[in-house]
Design a protein around this motif. Structure first.
Motif, PDB file in Angstrom:
ATOM      1  N   LYS A  30       1.335  -1.507  -0.468  1.00 54.16           N
ATOM      2  CA  LYS A  30      -0.061   0.084  -0.012  1.00 54.16           C
ATOM      3  C   LYS A  30       1.189   1.159   0.163  1.00 54.16           C
ATOM      4  N   ALA A  31       2.128   1.441   1.041  1.00 56.56           N
ATOM      5  CA  ALA A  31       2.913   2.560   0.481  1.00 56.56           C
ATOM      6  C   ALA A  31       4.277   2.652  -0.633  1.00 56.56           C
ATOM      7  N   MET A  32       4.325   1.191  -0.703  1.00 57.16           N
ATOM      8  CA  MET A  32       4.713   1.821  -2.615  1.00 57.16           C
ATOM      9  C   MET A  32       2.989   2.097  -3.415  1.00 57.16           C
ATOM     10  N   GLU A  33       2.666   1.796  -3.434  1.00 57.06           N
ATOM     11  CA  GLU A  33       1.807   1.821  -4.196  1.00 57.06           C
ATOM     12  C   GLU A  33       1.738   3.897  -4.341  1.00 57.06           C
ATOM     13  N   PHE A  34       0.775   5.019  -3.179  1.00 57.23           N
ATOM     14  CA  PHE A  34       0.997   5.509  -2.282  1.00 57.23           C
ATOM     15  C   PHE A  34       2.107   6.197  -3.276  1.00 57.23           C
ATOM     16  N   LEU A  35       3.656   5.637  -2.728  1.00 54.09           N
ATOM     17  CA  LEU A  35       4.819   6.957  -3.221  1.00 54.09           C
ATOM     18  C   LEU A  35       4.777   6.788  -4.679  1.00 54.09           C
ATOM     19  N   THR A  36       4.445   5.722  -5.496  1.00 51.42           N
ATOM     20  CA  THR A  36       4.332   5.820  -7.383  1.00 51.42           C
ATOM     21  C   THR A  36       3.107   6.504  -7.990  1.00 51.42           C
ATOM     22  N   LYS A  37       2.634   7.353  -7.198  1.00 54.00           N
ATOM     23  CA  LYS A  37       1.228   7.130  -7.695  1.00 54.00           C
ATOM     24  C   LYS A  37       1.273   8.193  -9.207  1.00 54.00           C
ATOM     25  N   GLY A  38       2.505   8.908  -8.847  1.00 52.90           N
ATOM     26  CA  GLY A  38       2.505   9.689 -10.410  1.00 52.90           C
ATOM     27  C   GLY A  38       2.342   9.245 -11.586  1.00 52.90           C
ATOM     28  N   TYR A  39       2.676   7.118 -11.551  1.00 56.40           N
ATOM     29  CA  TYR A  39       2.379   6.708 -12.546  1.00 56.40           C
ATOM     30  C   TYR A  39       1.207   6.772 -13.295  1.00 56.40           C
ATOM     31  N   HIS A  40      -0.039   7.010 -12.294  1.00 52.56           N
ATOM     32  CA  HIS A  40      -1.485   6.793 -12.899  1.00 52.56           C
ATOM     33  C   HIS A  40      -2.079   8.573 -12.901  1.00 52.56           C
ATOM     34  N   GLU A  41      -1.737   9.461 -13.284  1.00 48.04           N
ATOM     35  CA  GLU A  41      -1.782  11.177 -12.843  1.00 48.04           C
ATOM     36  C   GLU A  41      -1.089  11.120 -14.741  1.00 48.04           C
ATOM     37  N   THR A  42      -1.491  12.216 -15.323  1.00 48.62           N
ATOM     38  CA  THR A  42      -1.655  12.713 -16.235  1.00 48.62           C
ATOM     39  C   THR A  42      -1.473  14.496 -15.635  1.00 48.62           C
ATOM     40  N   LEU A  43      -0.943  14.860 -16.539  1.00 51.51           N
ATOM     41  CA  LEU A  43      -0.409  16.218 -16.725  1.00 51.51           C
ATOM     42  C   LEU A  43      -2.584  16.933 -16.695  1.00 51.51           C
ATOM     43  N   GLU A  44      -3.087  16.989 -17.559  1.00 49.47           N
ATOM     44  CA  GLU A  44      -4.286  16.872 -17.474  1.00 49.47           C
ATOM     45  C   GLU A  44      -5.262  17.121 -16.800  1.00 49.47           C
ATOM     46  N   GLN A  45      -5.173  16.015 -15.525  1.00 46.46           N
ATOM     47  CA  GLN A  45      -5.962  15.516 -14.067  1.00 46.46           C
ATOM     48  C   GLN A  45      -5.026  16.764 -13.639  1.00 46.46           C
ATOM     49  N   VAL A  46      -3.856  16.552 -13.269  1.00 48.97           N
ATOM     50  CA  VAL A  46      -3.388  17.197 -12.795  1.00 48.97           C
ATOM     51  C   VAL A  46      -3.933  18.817 -11.772  1.00 48.97           C
ATOM     52  N   VAL A  47      -4.156  19.485 -13.589  1.00 50.57           N
ATOM     53  CA  VAL A  47      -3.606  20.612 -14.075  1.00 50.57           C
ATOM     54  C   VAL A  47      -5.320  21.056 -13.675  1.00 50.57           C
ATOM     55  N   GLY A  48      -6.161  19.896 -13.951  1.00 47.02           N
ATOM     56  CA  GLY A  48      -8.238  19.924 -14.324  1.00 47.02           C
ATOM     57  C   GLY A  48      -7.606  21.716 -15.373  1.00 47.02           C
ATOM     58  N   GLY A  49      -8.851  22.212 -14.824  1.00 43.16           N
ATOM     59  CA  GLY A  49      -9.237  23.596 -15.145  1.00 43.16           C
ATOM     60  C   GLY A  49      -8.370  24.922 -14.890  1.00 43.16           C
ATOM     61  N   ALA A  50      -7.152  24.786 -13.894  1.00 42.72           N
ATOM     62  CA  ALA A  50      -6.794  25.622 -13.292  1.00 42.72           C
ATOM     63  C   ALA A  50      -5.833  26.445 -14.293  1.00 42.72           C
ATOM     64  N   LEU A  51      -6.151  27.227 -15.246  1.00 44.71           N
ATOM     65  CA  LEU A  51      -5.313  27.713 -15.288  1.00 44.71           C
ATOM     66  C   LEU A  51      -6.308  29.241 -15.765  1.00 44.71           C
ATOM     67  N   PHE A  52      -5.560  30.287 -15.558  1.00 44.91           N
ATOM     68  CA  PHE A  52      -6.286  31.257 -16.080  1.00 44.91           C
ATOM     69  C   PHE A  52      -5.974  32.255 -16.870  1.00 44.91           C
ATOM     70  N   ASP A  53      -6.845  32.996 -17.858  1.00 43.02           N
ATOM     71  CA  ASP A  53      -6.238  34.256 -18.478  1.00 43.02           C
ATOM     72  C   ASP A  53      -6.231  35.343 -17.372  1.00 43.02           C
ATOM     73  N   SER A  54      -4.845  35.929 -17.770  1.00 45.68           N
ATOM     74  CA  SER A  54      -4.273  37.115 -16.924  1.00 45.68           C
ATOM     75  C   SER A  54      -3.035  38.381 -17.993  1.00 45.68           C
ATOM     76  N   ASP A  55      -2.961  39.409 -17.517  1.00 45.84           N
ATOM     77  CA  ASP A  55      -2.002  40.629 -18.166  1.00 45.84           C
ATOM     78  C   ASP A  55      -1.042  39.876 -17.286  1.00 45.84           C
ATOM     79  N   ASN A  56      -0.557  39.835 -16.817  1.00 45.81           N
ATOM     80  CA  ASN A  56       0.456  40.180 -15.479  1.00 45.81           C
ATOM     81  C   ASN A  56       1.603  39.306 -16.753  1.00 45.81           C
ATOM     82  N   ASP A  57       2.877  39.682 -16.702  1.00 46.16           N
ATOM     83  CA  ASP A  57       3.799  39.127 -16.953  1.00 46.16           C
ATOM     84  C   ASP A  57       5.074  39.334 -16.728  1.00 46.16           C
TER      85      ASP A  57
END
Length: 180
Positions: A30-57
């Motif tokens: 169970k610990a090893m599954e947790f420690l390697t959970k990154g194999y079961h995640e994608t960038l799209e899942q991790v980011v979700g919809g949290a990308l926002f328009d901004s004029d900050n540069d």
């Protein structure tokens, strides 16, 4: 995985019927599954919809993100911190998502050099930033608990993309702001 931990514990000479070890193969799996959970995640899942328009540069920095990983050579811990900076180009990423991207790559069997690059490239891919900087500072238990047994050694890696690579002033501003 549980059966493999039983075999490993038996191979080192342990008695699996011993009180303290009865549930260890299950707990270790169970610990090893947790420690390697990154194999079961994608960038799209991790980011979700949290990308926002901004004029900050101006530079956005999230620093001192805790890092816990396992080295791919010995399966021993890598512990440290990650500093991430980027120059927005019309979009900003939710701040917690920066830490979640770090976590996704850290929770895989890794070498620090590759993980540093993976984090930088992922931030660039998601944000389309004008530049991304990542610095990782970590201690490797494979150097501390075995081998050379150096307790106070730290490894620092960096990846500079876009303006952070091309413009010395931008790079120096980032390094100054993270205290390097």
């Amino acid at each position: 995985m549980e059966k493999h931990y039983e075999a490993i514990l038996g191979a080192v000479g342990e008695d699996l019927s011993r009180d303290g070890l009865r549930d260890t193969p299950r707990r270790a799996a169970k610990a090893m599954e947790f420690l390697t959970k990154g194999y079961h995640e994608t960038l799209e899942q991790v980011v979700g919809g949290a990308l926002f328009d901004s004029d900050n540069d101006e530079m956005v920095i999230v620093k001192d993100i805790e890092l816990y990983s396992l080295c791919e050579h010995h399966l021993l811990p890598i512990v440290g911190k990650v500093h991430v900076g980027y120059l927005p180009s019309g979009k900003v990423l939710g701040l917690s998502k920066v830490a979640r991207i770090v976590e996704m790559f850290a929770r895989r069997l890794q070498i620090q050099e590759n993980m540093t690059r993976q984090i930088a490239e992922a931030i660039l891919q998601v944000t389309g930033a004008k530049g991304v900087a990542v610095v990782v500072e970590a201690q490797h238990f494979c150097m501390m608990m075995r081998g050379v047994e150096k307790q106070n050694s730290w490894t620092t890696t960096s990846m500079m993309l876009g303006r952070f690579r091309e413009d010395r002033g931008t790079r120096m501003e980032f390094l100054s702001l993270i205290g390097k």
